[in-house]
Design an enzyme around this catalytic site. Structure first.
Site, PDB file in Angstrom:
ATOM      1  N   ARG A 103     -13.763 -31.971  12.818  1.00 49.98           N
ATOM      2  CA  ARG A 103     -15.219 -32.085  12.968  1.00 49.98           C
ATOM      3  C   ARG A 103     -15.687 -31.126  14.040  1.00 49.98           C
ATOM      4  O   ARG A 103     -14.876 -30.553  14.762  1.00 49.98           O
ATOM      5  CB  ARG A 103     -15.599 -33.523  13.317  1.00 49.98           C
ATOM      6  CG  ARG A 103     -14.882 -34.067  14.530  1.00 49.98           C
ATOM      7  CD  ARG A 103     -15.230 -35.531  14.782  1.00 49.98           C
ATOM      8  NE  ARG A 103     -14.591 -35.987  16.006  1.00 49.98           N
ATOM      9  CZ  ARG A 103     -14.697 -37.207  16.497  1.00 49.98           C
ATOM     10  NH1 ARG A 103     -15.430 -38.113  15.883  1.00 49.98           N
ATOM     11  NH2 ARG A 103     -14.100 -37.534  17.621  1.00 49.98           N
ATOM     12  N   GLU A 142     -21.808 -36.063  19.862  1.00 49.20           N
ATOM     13  CA  GLU A 142     -21.055 -35.435  20.948  1.00 49.20           C
ATOM     14  C   GLU A 142     -21.089 -33.904  20.866  1.00 49.20           C
ATOM     15  O   GLU A 142     -20.051 -33.245  20.696  1.00 49.20           O
ATOM     16  CB  GLU A 142     -19.618 -35.953  20.976  1.00 49.20           C
ATOM     17  CG  GLU A 142     -19.547 -37.418  21.371  1.00 49.20           C
ATOM     18  CD  GLU A 142     -18.133 -37.918  21.631  1.00 49.20           C
ATOM     19  OE1 GLU A 142     -17.182 -37.311  21.138  1.00 49.20           O
ATOM     20  OE2 GLU A 142     -17.998 -38.940  22.324  1.00 49.20           O
ATOM     21  N   CYS A 151     -18.807 -20.436  20.944  1.00 47.83           N
ATOM     22  CA  CYS A 151     -18.284 -19.882  19.695  1.00 47.83           C
ATOM     23  C   CYS A 151     -18.163 -18.372  19.852  1.00 47.83           C
ATOM     24  O   CYS A 151     -18.908 -17.757  20.606  1.00 47.83           O
ATOM     25  CB  CYS A 151     -19.252 -20.235  18.564  1.00 47.83           C
ATOM     26  SG  CYS A 151     -18.857 -19.445  16.979  1.00 47.83           S
ATOM     27  N   CYS A 156     -22.852 -15.077  16.555  1.00 50.60           N
ATOM     28  CA  CYS A 156     -23.086 -15.355  17.973  1.00 50.60           C
ATOM     29  C   CYS A 156     -23.199 -14.046  18.748  1.00 50.60           C
ATOM     30  O   CYS A 156     -24.039 -13.910  19.641  1.00 50.60           O
ATOM     31  CB  CYS A 156     -21.967 -16.224  18.550  1.00 50.60           C
ATOM     32  SG  CYS A 156     -22.148 -17.956  18.078  1.00 50.60           S
ATOM     33  N   GLU A 310     -21.385 -45.237  23.022  1.00 49.58           N
ATOM     34  CA  GLU A 310     -20.053 -45.673  22.609  1.00 49.58           C
ATOM     35  C   GLU A 310     -19.366 -46.176  23.870  1.00 49.58           C
ATOM     36  O   GLU A 310     -19.218 -45.422  24.825  1.00 49.58           O
ATOM     37  CB  GLU A 310     -19.234 -44.510  22.039  1.00 49.58           C
ATOM     38  CG  GLU A 310     -19.791 -43.914  20.774  1.00 49.58           C
ATOM     39  CD  GLU A 310     -18.926 -42.764  20.239  1.00 49.58           C
ATOM     40  OE1 GLU A 310     -17.756 -42.651  20.622  1.00 49.58           O
ATOM     41  OE2 GLU A 310     -19.451 -41.973  19.450  1.00 49.58           O
TER      42      GLU A 310
END
Ligand code: GLA
Ligand code: ZN
Length: 593
Positions: A103, A142, A151, A156, A310
């Site tokens: 992810r 997150e 990145c 970019c 969380e």
């Protein structure tokens, strides 16, 4: 104050939902967060959307009076999208694509991905923007998790060149500010500037990468700006259809370390701040002071009550687990949150997953779904929170002490550490910890914030301060404030280059001192004695000479024994302390006292 749970309706048979919601009601769980990793359910193939499963889940939750934080699902792009548009993938510092299967592997600057997010987020906001079960939104999940803020893809690089052009206008100005005359780096145009991928010296020096420090700092700022801009766009998509408040779950500085996102900037785009709090898990056991510090940070980003989105609810880890929370710990951790200003604590997760990577990340219920010891403790907390809510309401500490948290300084220190083991965040923590031990609340403020409400402001290792910051600190002291400056402060410009002034540079007048010699404490330590009692320094020693200040402590060893290590300078109606060395924890405590 109330409690909630992170819930995954899509992981369970619908027949089970009713049992879950009844158990939630009995435990006084008022809110669930759902939907953050569900893109492939919403859009199983390109352009074909299915909302029926979410319609059903929201309606069912509504029936049981459980409120919902609904997420935008951008943390996990679906496989078909990665196959069709591979350029949406982030590239690591070596230029390798971050492949699918995990992810947060998308690039914040990918125009294709941004467009895809815009389409789906808009549909979600339009459909659920007024749903009676929904009460708030979470953007993504997150942001910056696991080293994903920076990145190194071609898109970019293009956007960074544009960002530089906006900032410097001419390449000559950039050349001057970066000092590109060093090592033959002079650029003829913005198109020649590369993003700082792993270069020849990366293996031998990760911090500096052997790169130009001005370029690195700008790249870090650009990456943070990119995440903030991505968030802003998502917020706009939501706000076009919904007035429910928006947040995103931030990360702690304790175990997970910094994300490289300027959380003050990020929080400006949000309506409320939230974060994820894991205390004893596979990747470490957090000290109580650091957990409290993290709560204080999150509270500070908006100076408003916050949520834990969380919070650990069982033994957790990916491959290996930390210990199960012993009886009373879930309760203790919840009180630590609410005492710091949290008004909602959401436990991760409701029931432990049967499949997928996080099978061992224990929730409130075990795999079998039966209420057990942790469920009982959570139910007790739920009852207590309801009671507290009716009697005292949210506990928002009113701090009289503030610590300046500067992301520019943090990033500059991450490039040039100055000495082995110096870490900006840990150094800040050493100040927080002293007040935590005294039971005194501390806020964190950015260097641009109004300080007038605080009696005491700490500016640990504030290595760069522009004119505006120096002026606001001076005004604060003139008006009666007490400011403490430390070693490695005021000595650089905003381009991460050294100033020609004598240390402490732009703070010399305020502090009333000069430092002509200093001693990085590599493989050595120095002792001192002063208002903080007897102390030991293991990081840094500035050898201070007073101009208008007076001494508050002296070194007692090494060739500078007898020279000042700490001073105070009267300035206007206030005073400026200068601490030229680090102190051990007990000396810090005595200093705070
Ligand atoms: C993070 C994530 C969650 C989950 C937990 C447990 O905080 O936000 O999705 O992965 O960790 O690993
Ligand atoms: Zn990229």
């Amino acid at each position: 104050m109330r409690i909630g749970a992170d819930y995954y309706p899509e992981h369970w048979e619908k027949e089970r939902w009713k049992t879950d919601f009844e158990l939630m009601n009995q435990a006084h769980i008022k809110v669930v967060r759902i939907g953050e990793f569900t893109w492939s359910l919403y859009e199983p193939v390109e352009g074909k959307f299915d909302f029926s499963w979410m319609d059903e889940a929201l309606d069912a939750l509504h029936e049981y009076g459980i409120k919902v934080v609904l997420c935008t699902p951008s943390a996990t792009p679906p496989k078909w999208m990665i196959d069709r548009y591979p350029d949406i993938l982030q590239r690591d510092i070596y230029g390798r694509a971050k492949l699918s299967g995990t992810r947060k592997h998308y690039c914040f600057n990918s125009s294709v991905y941004r467009k895809k997010c815009h389409i789906l987020n808009t549909k979600i906001a339009e459909r659920y923007g007024h749903h009676p079960a929904v009460e708030a939104w979470q953007v993504d999940n997150e942001l910056g998790w696991s080293n994903t803020t920076r990145c190194y893809c071609d898109e970019c690089q293009d956007k960074f060149r544009f960002w530089l052009k906006q900032k410097y206008k001419t390449i000559d100005r950039l050349n001057e500010k970066y000092g590109t005359v060093v090592w033959s780096q002079i650029y003829n145009g913005f198109d020649e500037v590369n993003i700082p991928r792993a270069g020849a010296c990366y293996e031998s020096c990760h911090d500096t990468q052997g790169q130009n420090p001005g370029l690195l700092l700008d790249y870090y700022r650009f990456c943070s700006d990119s995440v903030v801009d991505f968030t802003k766009e998502t917020c706009e998509d939501i706000r076009a259809y919904s007035s429910y408040p928006i947040s995103t779950n931030m990360l702690d500085a304790a175990v997970n370390s910094g994300t490289g996102i300027n959380y003050f900037d990020l929080s400006e785009k949000l309506d409320f701040a939230t974060w994820d709090n894991y205390i004893e898990f596979q990747w470490g056991v957090a000290e109580d002071a650091t957990v409290s510090r993290d709560h204080a940070l999150i509270r500070s980003y908006k100076k408003k009550p916050f949520w834990v989105m969380e919070q650990q609810a069982g033994a957790c880890g990916w491959s290996k687990m930390g210990p199960t929370p012993t009886p009373g710990k879930l309760r203790l951790w919840t009180y630590s949150a609410v005492a710091n200003g949290a008004d909602t604590v959401v436990y991760f997760r409701w029931r432990t997953a049967l499949f997928g990577l996080e099978q061992y990340w224990h929730g409130i219920l075990n795999h079998d779904g039966k209420p057990g010891r942790r469920y009982e403790e959570i139910s007790q907390i739920g009852r207590e929170m309801e009671l507290l809510n009716q009697t005292v309401g949210t506990l928002m500490p009113k701090a009289r002490v503030a610590i300046i948290k500067s992301f520019d300084s943090e990033w500059s220190h991450s490039i040039h550490r100055h000495v082995e083991n110096f870490q900006y965040d840990n150094y800040e923590l050493s100040f927080y910890r002293a007040f935590y031990r005294l039971g005194i609340a501390v806020d964190f403020i950015s260097e641009k914030e109004d300080m007038s409400g605080y009696d005491l402001v700490f500016a640990p290792a504030l290595i760069m301060a522009d004119t505006e910051t120096v002026e606001s600190l001076s005004a604060y002291v003139k008006n009666g404030g007490s400011l403490l400056l430390t070693f490695r402060s005021g000595i650089k410009d905003e381009f991460n280059a050294m100033l020609p002034e004598t240390v402490p540079g732009v703070f010399a007048e305020l502090a009333g001192i000069q430092v002509n010699d200093y001693d990085p404490q590599m493989e050595k330590q120095t002792t001192s004695s002063g208002v903080f009692g007897e102390a030991k320094s293991t990081l840094w020693c500035d050898i201070i000479e007073e101009t208008t200040a007076r001494p508050l402590g002296v070194y007692t060893s090494d060739f500078y024994a007898g020279k000042s290590c700490m001073t105070v300078n009267e300035y206007g109606n206030g005073e400026v302390y200068y601490l030229g060395c680090d102190l051990d924890d007990d000396a810090m405590l005595r200093l705070a006292e």
